[in-house]
Design a protein around this motif. Sequence first.
Motif, mmCIF file in Angstrom:
data_model
loop_
_atom_site.group_PDB
_atom_site.id
_atom_site.type_symbol
_atom_site.label_atom_id
_atom_site.label_comp_id
_atom_site.label_asym_id
_atom_site.label_seq_id
_atom_site.Cartn_x
_atom_site.Cartn_y
_atom_site.Cartn_z
ATOM 1 N N ALA A 104 -9.020 -52.082 -17.165
ATOM 2 C CA ALA A 104 -8.269 -53.084 -16.269
ATOM 3 C C ALA A 104 -9.108 -54.229 -15.947
ATOM 4 C CB ALA A 104 -8.021 -52.406 -14.845
ATOM 5 N N THR A 105 -10.319 -54.094 -16.046
ATOM 6 C CA THR A 105 -11.022 -55.562 -15.855
ATOM 7 C C THR A 105 -11.088 -56.337 -16.979
ATOM 8 O OG1 THR A 105 -12.728 -54.321 -14.737
ATOM 9 C CG2 THR A 105 -13.483 -56.343 -15.553
ATOM 10 N N VAL A 106 -11.191 -55.907 -18.313
ATOM 11 C CA VAL A 106 -10.913 -56.514 -19.296
ATOM 12 C C VAL A 106 -9.454 -57.276 -19.517
ATOM 13 C CG1 VAL A 106 -10.716 -56.351 -22.032
ATOM 14 C CG2 VAL A 106 -12.535 -55.284 -20.857
ATOM 15 N N VAL A 107 -8.486 -56.414 -19.202
ATOM 16 C CA VAL A 107 -7.052 -57.032 -19.251
ATOM 17 C C VAL A 107 -6.838 -58.028 -18.020
ATOM 18 C CG1 VAL A 107 -4.519 -56.266 -18.703
ATOM 19 C CG2 VAL A 107 -6.089 -54.797 -20.467
ATOM 20 N N THR A 160 -8.794 -68.010 -5.729
ATOM 21 C CA THR A 160 -9.712 -69.143 -5.748
ATOM 22 C C THR A 160 -9.122 -70.302 -5.221
ATOM 23 O OG1 THR A 160 -10.785 -68.058 -7.819
ATOM 24 C CG2 THR A 160 -11.350 -70.240 -7.379
ATOM 25 N N THR A 161 -9.964 -70.810 -4.230
ATOM 26 C CA THR A 161 -9.357 -72.190 -3.761
ATOM 27 C C THR A 161 -9.592 -73.610 -4.676
ATOM 28 O OG1 THR A 161 -11.511 -72.769 -2.795
ATOM 29 C CG2 THR A 161 -10.177 -71.389 -1.659
ATOM 30 N N ALA A 162 -8.442 -74.308 -4.773
ATOM 31 C CA ALA A 162 -8.382 -75.085 -5.481
ATOM 32 C C ALA A 162 -9.356 -76.229 -5.329
ATOM 33 C CB ALA A 162 -7.216 -76.126 -5.648
ATOM 34 N N ALA A 207 -17.879 -71.159 -17.102
ATOM 35 C CA ALA A 207 -18.969 -71.134 -15.921
ATOM 36 C C ALA A 207 -18.229 -71.162 -14.763
ATOM 37 C CB ALA A 207 -19.748 -72.509 -16.024
ATOM 38 N N THR A 208 -17.050 -71.841 -14.484
ATOM 39 C CA THR A 208 -16.315 -71.816 -13.294
ATOM 40 C C THR A 208 -15.656 -70.522 -13.096
ATOM 41 O OG1 THR A 208 -15.498 -74.007 -13.952
ATOM 42 C CG2 THR A 208 -14.085 -72.657 -12.481
ATOM 43 N N PHE A 209 -15.332 -69.751 -14.110
ATOM 44 C CA PHE A 209 -15.025 -68.367 -14.033
ATOM 45 C C PHE A 209 -16.079 -67.527 -13.563
ATOM 46 C CE2 PHE A 209 -14.284 -64.062 -15.510
ATOM 47 C CZ PHE A 209 -13.228 -63.434 -14.938
ATOM 48 N N ARG A 210 -17.148 -67.606 -13.943
ATOM 49 C CA ARG A 210 -18.446 -66.699 -13.674
ATOM 50 C C ARG A 210 -18.792 -67.038 -12.336
ATOM 51 N NH1 ARG A 210 -20.154 -68.162 -18.689
ATOM 52 N NH2 ARG A 210 -21.680 -69.455 -17.674
ATOM 53 N N LYS A 211 -18.971 -68.333 -12.006
ATOM 54 C CA LYS A 211 -19.364 -68.704 -10.716
ATOM 55 C C LYS A 211 -18.494 -68.605 -9.288
ATOM 56 C CE LYS A 211 -23.368 -69.990 -12.604
ATOM 57 N NZ LYS A 211 -24.764 -69.353 -11.959
ATOM 58 N N VAL A 212 -17.174 -69.030 -9.708
ATOM 59 C CA VAL A 212 -16.215 -69.252 -8.671
ATOM 60 C C VAL A 212 -15.136 -68.031 -8.670
ATOM 61 C CG1 VAL A 212 -14.381 -70.770 -7.695
ATOM 62 C CG2 VAL A 212 -16.533 -71.444 -8.586
ATOM 63 N N ARG A 213 -14.278 -67.915 -9.925
ATOM 64 C CA ARG A 213 -13.184 -67.092 -10.042
ATOM 65 C C ARG A 213 -13.527 -65.414 -9.885
ATOM 66 N NH1 ARG A 213 -8.638 -69.683 -10.935
ATOM 67 N NH2 ARG A 213 -7.622 -67.931 -11.635
ATOM 68 N N TRP A 214 -14.532 -65.152 -10.428
ATOM 69 C CA TRP A 214 -15.195 -63.666 -10.346
ATOM 70 C C TRP A 214 -15.621 -63.345 -9.167
ATOM 71 C CZ3 TRP A 214 -14.325 -59.183 -12.692
ATOM 72 C CH2 TRP A 214 -15.054 -58.296 -12.436
ATOM 73 N N PRO A 215 -16.534 -63.961 -8.317
ATOM 74 C CA PRO A 215 -16.774 -63.876 -7.141
ATOM 75 C C PRO A 215 -15.709 -63.746 -6.143
ATOM 76 C CG PRO A 215 -18.268 -65.255 -7.931
ATOM 77 C CD PRO A 215 -17.314 -65.208 -8.887
ATOM 78 N N ALA A 216 -14.682 -64.669 -6.257
ATOM 79 C CA ALA A 216 -13.517 -64.653 -5.448
ATOM 80 C C ALA A 216 -12.383 -63.573 -5.560
ATOM 81 C CB ALA A 216 -12.602 -65.865 -5.774
ATOM 82 N N GLY A 217 -12.672 -62.842 -7.000
ATOM 83 C CA GLY A 217 -11.757 -61.713 -7.119
ATOM 84 C C GLY A 217 -12.402 -60.493 -6.936
ATOM 85 N N LEU A 218 -13.775 -60.308 -6.516
ATOM 86 C CA LEU A 218 -14.360 -58.983 -6.350
ATOM 87 C C LEU A 218 -13.782 -58.501 -4.934
ATOM 88 C CD1 LEU A 218 -17.817 -59.661 -7.089
ATOM 89 C CD2 LEU A 218 -16.275 -58.272 -8.379
ATOM 90 N N PRO A 219 -13.338 -59.149 -3.942
ATOM 91 C CA PRO A 219 -12.918 -58.337 -2.592
ATOM 92 C C PRO A 219 -11.550 -57.539 -3.171
ATOM 93 C CG PRO A 219 -13.690 -60.252 -2.077
ATOM 94 C CD PRO A 219 -13.669 -60.483 -3.362
#
Length: 272
Positions: free
Chosen positions: A83-86, A153-155, A170-182
């Motif tokens: 699921a994470t990969v997809v 993730t906020t614009a 880098a944007t994914f690792r620093k912003v989108r991934w942490p935003a998606g964890l909850p």
Amino acid sequence: MTSGADGRSDAALRRLGPPLALVAILLGAWELWARTSGVSPFLLPAPTQVLSALWEFRSEALRHTVPTVIETVVGFSISIACATVVAIALDRVAWARRAVEPLLVGSQTIPIVAIAPLIVVWFGFGLLPKVLVVVLVTFFPITISLLHGFASTTAEAAELMRSFGATPGATFRKVRWPAGLPAFFTGLRISASYGVVAAVIGEYVGATDGLGIWMQLSQRSFRTDLVFAAVVLTAVLSVGLYGVVVAAERATIPWWRASRVAGAAGARALEA
């Protein structure tokens, strides 16, 4: 230190006290009704009778519980990885998400009880079919939750990263991934509540051991108390898996829980 521990104990008591009290009341009413109504134990055994049967057949219960735990853990782990990969792939490729997401939603309209017998026919009575049933049941909530988390993730945060010259990775690792964890852990909690049941369904339609087959054998032997005992073990395993996910969430994203607690405290202060 002591006051902090006392505060956590009080918070845990406030959170767990009401549901535990309700469960105690329901079990007490069940026990009283089963003992005084004259209903046959074959139809409705008392909770104490169920626990007594579970203890009497504890070796049999353990023998059937271990395969169910293995099937659930293996299937749930594979589901999390896939699921994470997809979800990451669909988030990075917009056209793929538009093509695949409706199929994911549509897949949930097919009842798992209709697919499980086919999986057993195709793959036999070993570990694989039960693992596949667990994956099919738990994959969708994790994937969709993680996709929605990425979308939250906020614009402004993404624009700030671009202004710093950050790459999409880098944007994914620093912003989108942490935003998606909850949202990811929300999906895990939902899936955890279904995982053990999915394994039991897979066993129920074809297995040589496991809680699902134990339910069948007990039912055919007219041992309703053992059927209830298997149900109790299924519930305990589900709650245990849910607890593991909650513990992992608290260890992985403690800032999320802290922000929720602070927000709730602020809301109560405003109401006061």
